[in-house]
Design an enzyme around this catalytic site. Structure first.
Site, PDB file in Angstrom:
ATOM      1  N   ASP A  38     -23.643 -38.767  56.434  1.00 15.77           N
ATOM      2  CA  ASP A  38     -23.882 -39.472  57.695  1.00 15.77           C
ATOM      3  C   ASP A  38     -23.752 -40.984  57.531  1.00 15.77           C
ATOM      4  OD1 ASP A  38     -24.240 -37.010  58.738  1.00 15.77           O
ATOM      5  OD2 ASP A  38     -26.400 -37.169  59.073  1.00 15.77           O
ATOM      6  N   SER A  42     -26.893 -32.660  52.243  1.00 18.73           N
ATOM      7  CA  SER A  42     -25.795 -32.466  53.192  1.00 18.73           C
ATOM      8  C   SER A  42     -25.779 -33.531  54.282  1.00 18.73           C
ATOM      9  CB  SER A  42     -25.914 -31.085  53.825  1.00 18.73           C
ATOM     10  OG  SER A  42     -27.134 -31.014  54.543  1.00 18.73           O
ATOM     11  N   CYS A  43     -26.807 -34.372  54.352  1.00 18.69           N
ATOM     12  CA  CYS A  43     -26.881 -35.304  55.481  1.00 18.69           C
ATOM     13  C   CYS A  43     -26.749 -36.773  55.108  1.00 18.69           C
ATOM     14  CB  CYS A  43     -28.197 -35.116  56.217  1.00 18.69           C
ATOM     15  SG  CYS A  43     -28.250 -33.596  57.172  1.00 18.69           S
ATOM     16  N   PHE A  44     -27.668 -37.279  54.290  1.00 21.40           N
ATOM     17  CA  PHE A  44     -27.711 -38.729  54.064  1.00 21.40           C
ATOM     18  C   PHE A  44     -26.364 -39.313  53.628  1.00 21.40           C
ATOM     19  CE2 PHE A  44     -32.561 -39.493  53.268  1.00 21.40           C
ATOM     20  CZ  PHE A  44     -32.821 -39.021  54.542  1.00 21.40           C
TER      21      PHE A  44
END
Ligand code: UDX
Length: 421
Positions: A259, A254-256
Site C-alpha cells: 500500500d 500483504s498490506c503495508f
C-alpha cells in the site's frame, strides 16, 4: 472468507463465491485455505448455522443478494503500481449476476484501491454487464477492511471502526444496515475519501514502524539506550500513542509494503513526489541489514558461518511470508557466504518456496544445533519462553534479538546482542 464467517455469525445469510474451485471445496468442508488463529472453529460454527455457504457460481450468488462485497486482491506490479485486473474482472462477473436481480442492490468494494478507482473502474464494469445505472438502479460503496492477520476473525466480528464511502445516501443507508448490530465508531464519506482513508491509515502506521526502527538504530548508535523505554517516555505525551512503535527488523505482510508503494507510485503519477513515505520504505528496506551488521560485529565475517533465523513469517501468529523481512535477511546472509537455517512454527514451507537455498528446520533445537549465530526476526510469543538451555547446542552462542523478545535473565552464558536494546 473472514468477513463471510463474521457476517454469518452476526446473523446475516452469506454466499461466499470465488473462481477458485479448490478453495470452495475446502471451505465448504470447514477447512480454511490458510492459517489464521480462530478461523477454523469460527468457519465450522458459521457453517453449522446454515447461514453460510460457498459457491463457484458467482453470478448466481450475486443475483439474490442485497449487498455484494468485492474482496479480491489488488496486488503490486513490479513498479509499485496496483494491478486492478482481478477487481475489474470480478466487477464484470458481479454485474452479470445483477442483471437478473429484481431488487435494489448495493455493491461494496472491500479491496484496497486508490482514490477514484471505484468510480473509474468498478462502476463502469458493473454498469456495462448489468445494464443498470449506479445511483439509479443500484448502490455503490467503498468499505475498506482493517483486518490484522492473527486477529482477523476478532477484528471482523468486533471492529473498532467502520468507514463507508458512498455514491449517495441510499447506498450508504443500505450498507449501514449490514452493520446495524455492530457498535463502534462509524464514518460515512464519499467514495474517494474512503479509498484514501485506507491508504492513509496503512501509510501512517508503516511510518510509525519505520520511525521506531530509526529510533532503535539511533539508540544503538548512542549506546546504552533501550528504545522501548524511550517510547514509553514518549507515550506519556497524550498526543503519542505507543502502539506500532515497536522496533524490529522492518514491516512486512500483504498490506503495508504494497500500500505504501502504491500510494507513492500513484502520487508520482499525479505529479507529487512523496518524500516522507519514500523514506518510510527506504528505512524498511535497510532494516533487515541491521541484523546482518549486528551479527557481523559480534562474530566477524559471516563467510562459512551457520546462521539461524528464528521466525520466518512477517509477524508472529501468522504463516504468511509475503514481504517478510526474513526473506531479504536470508538472502543477504547467503550472499555473505553464510549457511542459513530457518525455523518458524507455521511458515517453514512457505519460506522454503521463497528462499530454496536456505534450510528449514523442524524445531528450535535442531535449527540451533551447531549454529554460530541466531537472529530472532519476528515476534512469535513462544520466543519469550526460550532459555539458555535451548541455545546449548550452538557452536558459538551468539544471539541477535531483533525484537527484544528474549528474556535476558534466562540467557546466562549466551552472547546476546539486542537491536535497540
Ligand atoms: C495491517 C494493518 O494493521 C491492518 O489494519 C490492515 O488491514 C492490513 O495491514 P497486518 O498486515 O496483518 O495488518 O499486520 P500488522 O500487525 O499491522 O503488522 C504489519 C507489519 O509491521 C508486521 O511485519 C509487523 O511485525 C510490523 N510491526 C507492527 C512492527 O514491526 N512494529 C509494530 O509496532 C507493529
Amino acid at each position: 472468507m473472514v468477513y463471510g464467517v463474521a457476517f454469518a455469525l452476526g446473523g446475516h445469510r452469506v454466499v461466499a463465491v470465488d473462481i477458485d474451485a479448490r478453495a470452495i471445496a475446502l471451505l465448504s468442508k470447514g477447512k480454511p485455505t490458510f492459517f489464521e488463529p480462530g478461523l477454523e472453529p469460527a468457519l465450522k460454527r458459521a457453517l453449522r448455522t446454515k447461514r453460510l455457504s460457498f459457491s463457484g457460481d458467482i453470478a448466481g450468488g450475486v443475483q439474490d443478494a442485497k449487498v455484494a462485497f468485492l474482496c479480491v486482491g489488488t496486488p503490486s506490479r513490479p513498479d509499485g503500481s496496483i494491478d486492478l485486473s482481478y477487481l475489474e474482472a470480478a466487477a464484470r462477473t458481479v454485474g452479470e449476476g445483477m442483471r437478473s436481480a429484481r431488487d435494489y442492490q448495493v455493491i461494496a468494494v472491500k479491496s484496497t484501491v486508490l482514490p477514484g478507482t471505484t468510480e473509474a473502474i468498478v462502476r463502469p464494469a458493473l454498469e456495462k454487464t448489468s445494464g443498470k445505472v449506479a445511483g439509479r438502479d443500484f448502490g455503490l460503496c467503498v468499505n475498506p477492511e482493517f483486518l490484522r492477520e492473527g486477529s482477523a476473525v476478532e477484528d471482523a466480528r468486533k471492529p473498532d471502526r467502520i468507514v463507508i464511502g458512498a455514491l449517495d445516501t441510499r447506498s450508504a443507508r443500505a450498507l449501514a444496515a449490514v452493520y446495524r448490530g455492530t457498535k463502534c465508531k462509524k464514518l460515512t464519506t464519499d467514495l474517494r475519501t474512503a479509498e484514501m482513508v485506507k491508504y492513509a491509515t496503512n501509510a501512517f502506521l508503516a511510518t510509525k514502524v519505520s520511525f521506531a526502527n530509526e529510533l532503535a538504530n539511533l539508540c544503538d548508535a548512542f549506546g546504552k539506550l533501550n528504545v522501548d523505554r524511550v517510547v514509553e517516555g514518549m507515550a506519556l505525551d497524550p498526543r503519542i500513542n505507543p502502539r506500532f512503535l515497536k522496533a524490529g527488523l522492518g514491516f512486512g505482510g500483504s498490506c503495508f509494503p504494497k500500500d505504501v508503494r502504491a500510494i507513492v507510485a500513484a502520487g508520482r503519477e499525479h505529479g507529487y513526489e512523496s518524500r516522507l513515505l519514500d523514506a518510510t520504505l527506504k528505512v524498511n528496506d535497510l532494516q533487515p541489514m541491521r541484523a546482518v551488521d549486528l551479527a557481523e560485529r559480534a562474530v566477524g565475517t559471516l563467510e562459512g558461518k551457520r546462521v539461524v533465523i528464528l521466525g520466518l513469517s512477517f509477524k508472529g501468529g501468522s504463516d504468511d511470508v509475503r514481504e517478510s523481512r526474513a526473506i531479504p535477511l536470508a538472502r543477504a546472509l547467503i550472499q555473505r557466504g553464510a549457511t542459513v537455517v530457518g525455523y518458524d512454527p507455521e511458515a517453514g514451507d512457505a519460506f522454503r518456496a521463497e528462499v530454496p537455498e536456505a534450510e528449514v528446520a523442524p524445531d528450535v533445537r535442531s535449527a540451533l544445533a551447531q549454529a554460530d549465530v541466531c537472529i530472532v526476526h519476528n515476534d512469535w510469543p513462544q520466543w519469550s519462553e526460550l532459555r539458555a538451555a535451548h541455545f546449548a547446542g550452538m557452536r558459538r552462542k551468539t544471539v541477535v534479538d531483533g525484537r527484544r523478545i528474549l528474556r535476558r535473565e534466562a540467557m546466562k552464558g549466551v552472547e546476546l546482542v539486542v537491536l535497540g536494546g
